[in-house]
Design a protein around this motif. Sequence first.
Motif, PDB file in Angstrom:
ATOM      1  N   ASN A 115     -11.946  -3.746   9.907  1.00  0.00           N
ATOM      2  CA  ASN A 115     -10.787  -4.670  10.323  1.00  0.00           C
ATOM      3  C   ASN A 115      -9.719  -4.558   9.450  1.00  0.00           C
ATOM      4  OD1 ASN A 115      -9.458  -6.951  11.309  1.00  0.00           O
ATOM      5  ND2 ASN A 115     -11.056  -8.209  10.832  1.00  0.00           N
ATOM      6  N   PHE A 116      -9.205  -3.557   9.471  1.00  0.00           N
ATOM      7  CA  PHE A 116      -8.101  -3.088   8.456  1.00  0.00           C
ATOM      8  C   PHE A 116      -6.571  -3.978   8.567  1.00  0.00           C
ATOM      9  CE2 PHE A 116      -6.879  -0.721  12.260  1.00  0.00           C
ATOM     10  CZ  PHE A 116      -5.579  -0.817  12.494  1.00  0.00           C
ATOM     11  N   LYS A 117      -6.356  -4.714   9.840  1.00  0.00           N
ATOM     12  CA  LYS A 117      -5.383  -5.403  10.074  1.00  0.00           C
ATOM     13  C   LYS A 117      -5.388  -6.730   9.171  1.00  0.00           C
ATOM     14  CE  LYS A 117      -2.656  -7.836  13.440  1.00  0.00           C
ATOM     15  NZ  LYS A 117      -2.671  -8.255  15.138  1.00  0.00           N
ATOM     16  N   LYS A 118      -6.819  -7.255   9.146  1.00  0.00           N
ATOM     17  CA  LYS A 118      -7.128  -8.408   8.576  1.00  0.00           C
ATOM     18  C   LYS A 118      -6.990  -8.289   6.980  1.00  0.00           C
ATOM     19  CE  LYS A 118     -10.341 -12.516   8.122  1.00  0.00           C
ATOM     20  NZ  LYS A 118     -11.749 -13.029   8.639  1.00  0.00           N
ATOM     21  N   ARG A 119      -7.500  -7.369   6.699  1.00  0.00           N
ATOM     22  CA  ARG A 119      -7.710  -6.651   5.266  1.00  0.00           C
ATOM     23  C   ARG A 119      -6.378  -6.520   4.711  1.00  0.00           C
ATOM     24  NH1 ARG A 119     -11.283  -3.359   5.956  1.00  0.00           N
ATOM     25  NH2 ARG A 119      -9.894  -1.229   5.984  1.00  0.00           N
ATOM     26  N   ILE A 120      -5.401  -5.644   5.336  1.00  0.00           N
ATOM     27  CA  ILE A 120      -4.086  -5.360   4.722  1.00  0.00           C
ATOM     28  C   ILE A 120      -3.221  -6.734   4.460  1.00  0.00           C
ATOM     29  CG2 ILE A 120      -1.934  -4.240   5.330  1.00  0.00           C
ATOM     30  CD1 ILE A 120      -3.675  -2.082   6.372  1.00  0.00           C
ATOM     31  N   SER A 121      -3.328  -7.567   5.586  1.00  0.00           N
ATOM     32  CA  SER A 121      -2.586  -8.601   5.778  1.00  0.00           C
ATOM     33  C   SER A 121      -3.050  -9.845   4.507  1.00  0.00           C
ATOM     34  CB  SER A 121      -3.054  -9.824   7.077  1.00  0.00           C
ATOM     35  OG  SER A 121      -2.434  -9.146   8.049  1.00  0.00           O
ATOM     36  N   ALA A 122      -4.368  -9.564   4.149  1.00  0.00           N
ATOM     37  CA  ALA A 122      -4.440 -10.406   3.026  1.00  0.00           C
ATOM     38  C   ALA A 122      -4.140 -10.055   1.551  1.00  0.00           C
ATOM     39  CB  ALA A 122      -6.297 -10.500   3.010  1.00  0.00           C
ATOM     40  N   LEU A 165       0.783  -1.192  -0.146  1.00  0.00           N
ATOM     41  CA  LEU A 165      -0.007   0.181  -0.123  1.00  0.00           C
ATOM     42  C   LEU A 165       0.791   1.331   0.149  1.00  0.00           C
ATOM     43  CD1 LEU A 165      -2.729  -1.134   2.621  1.00  0.00           C
ATOM     44  CD2 LEU A 165      -3.054  -0.809   0.206  1.00  0.00           C
ATOM     45  N   LYS A 166       2.011   1.199   0.700  1.00  0.00           N
ATOM     46  CA  LYS A 166       2.985   2.169   0.737  1.00  0.00           C
ATOM     47  C   LYS A 166       3.541   2.722  -0.633  1.00  0.00           C
ATOM     48  CE  LYS A 166       5.816   2.837   4.262  1.00  0.00           C
ATOM     49  NZ  LYS A 166       6.770   2.548   5.177  1.00  0.00           N
ATOM     50  N   LYS A 167       3.822   1.640  -1.661  1.00  0.00           N
ATOM     51  CA  LYS A 167       3.932   1.680  -2.877  1.00  0.00           C
ATOM     52  C   LYS A 167       2.912   2.491  -3.676  1.00  0.00           C
ATOM     53  CE  LYS A 167       8.066  -0.390  -2.737  1.00  0.00           C
ATOM     54  NZ  LYS A 167       9.455   0.119  -3.100  1.00  0.00           N
ATOM     55  N   ILE A 168       1.794   2.283  -3.253  1.00  0.00           N
ATOM     56  CA  ILE A 168       0.856   3.222  -4.037  1.00  0.00           C
ATOM     57  C   ILE A 168       0.889   4.613  -3.653  1.00  0.00           C
ATOM     58  CG2 ILE A 168      -1.667   3.043  -4.581  1.00  0.00           C
ATOM     59  CD1 ILE A 168      -2.148   0.197  -3.885  1.00  0.00           C
ATOM     60  N   CYS A 169       0.966   4.738  -2.374  1.00  0.00           N
ATOM     61  CA  CYS A 169       0.935   6.164  -1.873  1.00  0.00           C
ATOM     62  C   CYS A 169       2.225   6.934  -2.564  1.00  0.00           C
ATOM     63  CB  CYS A 169       1.143   6.183  -0.440  1.00  0.00           C
ATOM     64  SG  CYS A 169      -0.284   5.566   0.499  1.00  0.00           S
ATOM     65  N   ILE A 170       3.356   6.337  -2.726  1.00  0.00           N
ATOM     66  CA  ILE A 170       4.438   6.755  -3.164  1.00  0.00           C
ATOM     67  C   ILE A 170       4.234   7.136  -4.810  1.00  0.00           C
ATOM     68  CG2 ILE A 170       6.904   6.364  -4.076  1.00  0.00           C
ATOM     69  CD1 ILE A 170       7.084   4.808  -1.486  1.00  0.00           C
TER      70      ILE A 170
END
Length: 300
Positions: free
Chosen positions: A198-205, A159-164
Motif C-alpha cells: 500500500n505505497f500510497k498510504k505509506r508515502i503519504s505518511a 523520496l525524490k530528494k533521496i534518489c537525487i
Amino acid sequence: MKNYFLGVDGGGTKTNVCLIDEEGRCISEFQEEGLNFLGETSDIAQASLEKIISKTYEITVGGNLKSVSISTAGISHKHVQELISEVLISYKVASQILFSGDNKIALYSIFPSGYGTVLMSGTGSMCYSRTAYGEFRAGGYGYLLGDEGSGFDIGKQLLKKICISFDSGNVSVLAEYIKNKLGIHSIQDVIQYSYQGNFKKRISALSPILDILVEQNDPDANDILDSVSKSLIDLVSQVFSRIRTIPDEIGIYGSVLLKSKPIYDAVVSELSLAFPSIRVLTPVYSSGYASALVALRESK
C-alpha cells in the motif's frame, strides 16, 4: 412523524456518525469502526455499517429516517455504492441515499449553507466551490493525474530528494535524515519502499517529516514547502478564474493543511498575497455533522 437525517463519514480506522432533525439539531453523534469497502476490509465495513443502522433505528423509534449521506474511501466507485446500497436496502433505510465526496464534507464542515469555497489537502488535494451559478473544481484527480500539494505529493518529493542524493553522490541533511529514519541504505531500498504494498498510504505518511526539516531551515525542505504552497494556490486560482466573483472567504480542510503549521502558514501567506481581501476559515463542524447536513440540505 418526525424526519431524521443521517450522516456517515467513514475512514480507514474510525467512522464519524451524526443524526440530526429537520432543524439541523444534533440528536446523536457517535463513532464506529472503519468504513472502507475497498479490498479485504469490505466485510468489516459492512458489519460496521449494519451497527450504525441498528443504533440509528434504536434512536429514531417512531420517526422517519428520510435521508442518509455516506462518505467513505472509493465512494465514487459504482461497486462501493452497490455494496452500501445493498446493506441500506436490506434494512429498509431512508427514502434517499446520497453518496458524498470529501469535497461536500469539507464544504459543509465550514459553510453549513452548502455554498462557499474550500481548499483541501490530505492524502489528495482539490479546490471546490459551490455558488448560486454552479459547482467548480480544480484537482482531485488522484495521485497519477494530480494531487499536487497533497500528503502523497510531499512524500514523493521527499523520496525524490533521496534518489537525487544517491545519483549525484551529494549528501544532504534531508536525504540523510530520511534514510536514517527509514533504514534506507541503497537506491534499491528506496524503490522497494516506494512501490511495494500500500505505497500510497505509506508515502503519504512521510509528509510530517517536512515540518521537522523546515523547522531546521533545511533548504531542500524549504524548496518542497514552496512547491506545495504554490501548487495549492494554483488550484484556488483555477477555480476563482471561473466563478463570477472572488469570494470574501475560503475554507481550508484536510490533514496536511490543518496539522502542518509550516504548510498552513505558507498557504495563508500566499492566499493573502494573491487575494488580499480574502479571509481564511477552518472547520466549525465535525465530519459526521457535515455529512448529516448534506443529507438534510440536499435531500429531495
